[in-house]
Design an enzyme around this catalytic site. Sequence first.
Site, PDB file in Angstrom:
ATOM      1  N   LYS A   1      -9.246 -11.988   5.842  1.00 51.37           N
ATOM      2  CA  LYS A   1     -10.454 -12.572   5.234  1.00 51.37           C
ATOM      3  C   LYS A   1     -10.481 -14.079   5.520  1.00 51.37           C
ATOM      4  O   LYS A   1     -11.287 -14.540   6.308  1.00 51.37           O
ATOM      5  CB  LYS A   1     -10.500 -12.299   3.725  1.00 51.37           C
ATOM      6  CG  LYS A   1     -10.816 -10.853   3.399  1.00 51.37           C
ATOM      7  CD  LYS A   1      -9.626 -10.194   2.799  1.00 51.37           C
ATOM      8  CE  LYS A   1      -9.837  -8.824   2.218  1.00 51.37           C
ATOM      9  NZ  LYS A   1     -10.753  -7.888   2.815  1.00 51.37           N
TER      10      LYS A   1
ATOM     11  N   TRP B   1      -9.237  -2.700  -6.195  1.00 54.58           N
ATOM     12  CA  TRP B   1      -7.976  -3.061  -5.536  1.00 54.58           C
ATOM     13  C   TRP B   1      -6.843  -3.110  -6.546  1.00 54.58           C
ATOM     14  O   TRP B   1      -5.735  -2.657  -6.270  1.00 54.58           O
ATOM     15  CB  TRP B   1      -8.123  -4.353  -4.743  1.00 54.58           C
ATOM     16  CG  TRP B   1      -9.078  -4.169  -3.610  1.00 54.58           C
ATOM     17  CD1 TRP B   1     -10.304  -4.736  -3.463  1.00 54.58           C
ATOM     18  CD2 TRP B   1      -8.913  -3.289  -2.471  1.00 54.58           C
ATOM     19  NE1 TRP B   1     -10.912  -4.288  -2.317  1.00 54.58           N
ATOM     20  CE2 TRP B   1     -10.084  -3.397  -1.701  1.00 54.58           C
ATOM     21  CE3 TRP B   1      -7.906  -2.416  -2.056  1.00 54.58           C
ATOM     22  CZ2 TRP B   1     -10.268  -2.677  -0.516  1.00 54.58           C
ATOM     23  CZ3 TRP B   1      -8.085  -1.697  -0.880  1.00 54.58           C
ATOM     24  CH2 TRP B   1      -9.249  -1.830  -0.127  1.00 54.58           C
TER      25      TRP B   1
ATOM     26  N   ASP C   1      -2.388 -10.307  -6.116  1.00 51.47           N
ATOM     27  CA  ASP C   1      -3.031  -9.902  -4.867  1.00 51.47           C
ATOM     28  C   ASP C   1      -4.149 -10.922  -4.628  1.00 51.47           C
ATOM     29  O   ASP C   1      -5.184 -10.881  -5.275  1.00 51.47           O
ATOM     30  CB  ASP C   1      -3.599  -8.483  -5.003  1.00 51.47           C
ATOM     31  CG  ASP C   1      -4.407  -8.066  -3.771  1.00 51.47           C
ATOM     32  OD1 ASP C   1      -4.540  -8.890  -2.830  1.00 51.47           O
ATOM     33  OD2 ASP C   1      -4.908  -6.932  -3.748  1.00 51.47           O
TER      34      ASP C   1
HETATM   35  N1  PMP Z   1      -6.624  -6.147  -1.966  1.00 54.44           N
HETATM   36  C1  PMP Z   1      -7.824  -6.733  -1.829  1.00 54.44           C
HETATM   37  C2  PMP Z   1      -8.268  -7.703  -2.880  1.00 54.44           C
HETATM   38  C3  PMP Z   1      -8.608  -6.446  -0.719  1.00 54.44           C
HETATM   39  O1  PMP Z   1      -9.803  -7.024  -0.582  1.00 54.44           O
HETATM   40  C4  PMP Z   1      -8.143  -5.540   0.254  1.00 54.44           C
HETATM   41  C5  PMP Z   1      -8.926  -5.212   1.494  1.00 54.44           C
HETATM   42  N2  PMP Z   1     -10.244  -5.397   1.496  1.00 54.44           N
HETATM   43  C6  PMP Z   1      -6.905  -4.927   0.052  1.00 54.44           C
HETATM   44  C7  PMP Z   1      -6.165  -5.278  -1.050  1.00 54.44           C
HETATM   45  C8  PMP Z   1      -6.355  -3.951   1.048  1.00 54.44           C
HETATM   46  O2  PMP Z   1      -5.962  -4.678   2.144  1.00 54.44           O
HETATM   47  P1  PMP Z   1      -5.401  -4.045   3.482  1.00 54.44           P
HETATM   48  O3  PMP Z   1      -6.541  -3.370   4.142  1.00 54.44           O
HETATM   49  O4  PMP Z   1      -4.894  -5.248   4.194  1.00 54.44           O
HETATM   50  O5  PMP Z   1      -4.303  -3.103   3.111  1.00 54.44           O
END
Ligand code: PMP
Length: 363
Positions: free
Chosen positions: A197, A103, A173
Amino acid sequence: MTDRVFNFSAGPATLPVSVLEQAQSEMLNYKGAGMSVMEMSHRSKAFESIIQHAEADLRALLNIPENYKVLFLQGGASLQFAMVPMNLLPKGKSADYILTGSWGQGAFKEAKKLGAVREAATTAGSNFNRLPGPEEVKLDEGAAYVHFTSNETIFGVEFDEEPATGDVPLVCDMSSDFISRPIDVSKYGLIYAGAQKNAGPAGATIVIVRDDLLERVPEGLPAMLDYRNMAKNGSMYNTPPCYAIYICGLVFKWLINGIGGLEKMHALNKEKAKILYDAIDSSDGYYRGHAEKACRSLMNVTLRLPSEELENKFVKEATAVGLDGLKGHRSVGGLRASIYNAFPKAGVEKLVEFMNAFQKNSG
Ligand code: PMP
């Protein structure tokens, strides 16, 4: 509730049953409005009260100082990968990224398209099974901000303390460990999290941003991508994700009244994670945790079995007995048990029982 499975999904993820029941009871007629929250105008008094209470409860939970705005946006955490540099990375400056998983890499890749960025540290060399030590993080004192991912959902590594960045604003994030524990918001310039989450359903993205950073926002950004515009309009420049915000609000209330706040939530999360990690550590190497012990996530427990064949068998048999969503992400393989706030301790205990029996029968 016997037909509900234990849902280990990494997100969208399990929600508190009491929240689902309240939503169910308010579905046809929300507090006498004669309609559901899904059907009402976002400009109505009823919805105004929902978004105001959601914000107030989140502020209370995280003890958010007054000089921070709370925004309910759309586009997921992935849109924040782009919005952060668009808004906070001026021309002529660069931003530092600490990379501890996919991520963080995703955020870095997106920012690179929009401005100058530096890799301040990366643990890619060890397939992101650890966090960098302070000596490995090479920060630029003049950086516009430092970005990090507090919990890497796929690899299962979590910071238990923010990296020290001096006067450089910290951008985080926090998607997969948001409101799972108390934090000192004043250490951050900006926090963002997809809701799906710990906070609620997919569709809402929460941003907490310090007021002085809004002054950096350049003129001429598209309105929907402009934090200052969204803040000025109280997240209602356009139709917000009303129903998702409503459920987030119910989850915040559950954390305050049902759990008793984030200290208590954190203690419960530690208790749940310990049960699972202890089972891994006492399996004589049959189960192997992916993350190094010092950086193990309380939210996403990643582990391997002796072979891929056994991993597939495990997932199949676990699913059959109501332990759902345990397959790991393809980049790590193995299993991943996501045990967010609303995931019950009884589900962790049932998984451990299953693990012990599986090892005995298949090992
Ligand atoms: N950052 C993290 C730490 C995540 O776990 C996720 C999704 N699992 C994302 C970003 C991406 O999130 P989204 O699907 O809401 O764009």
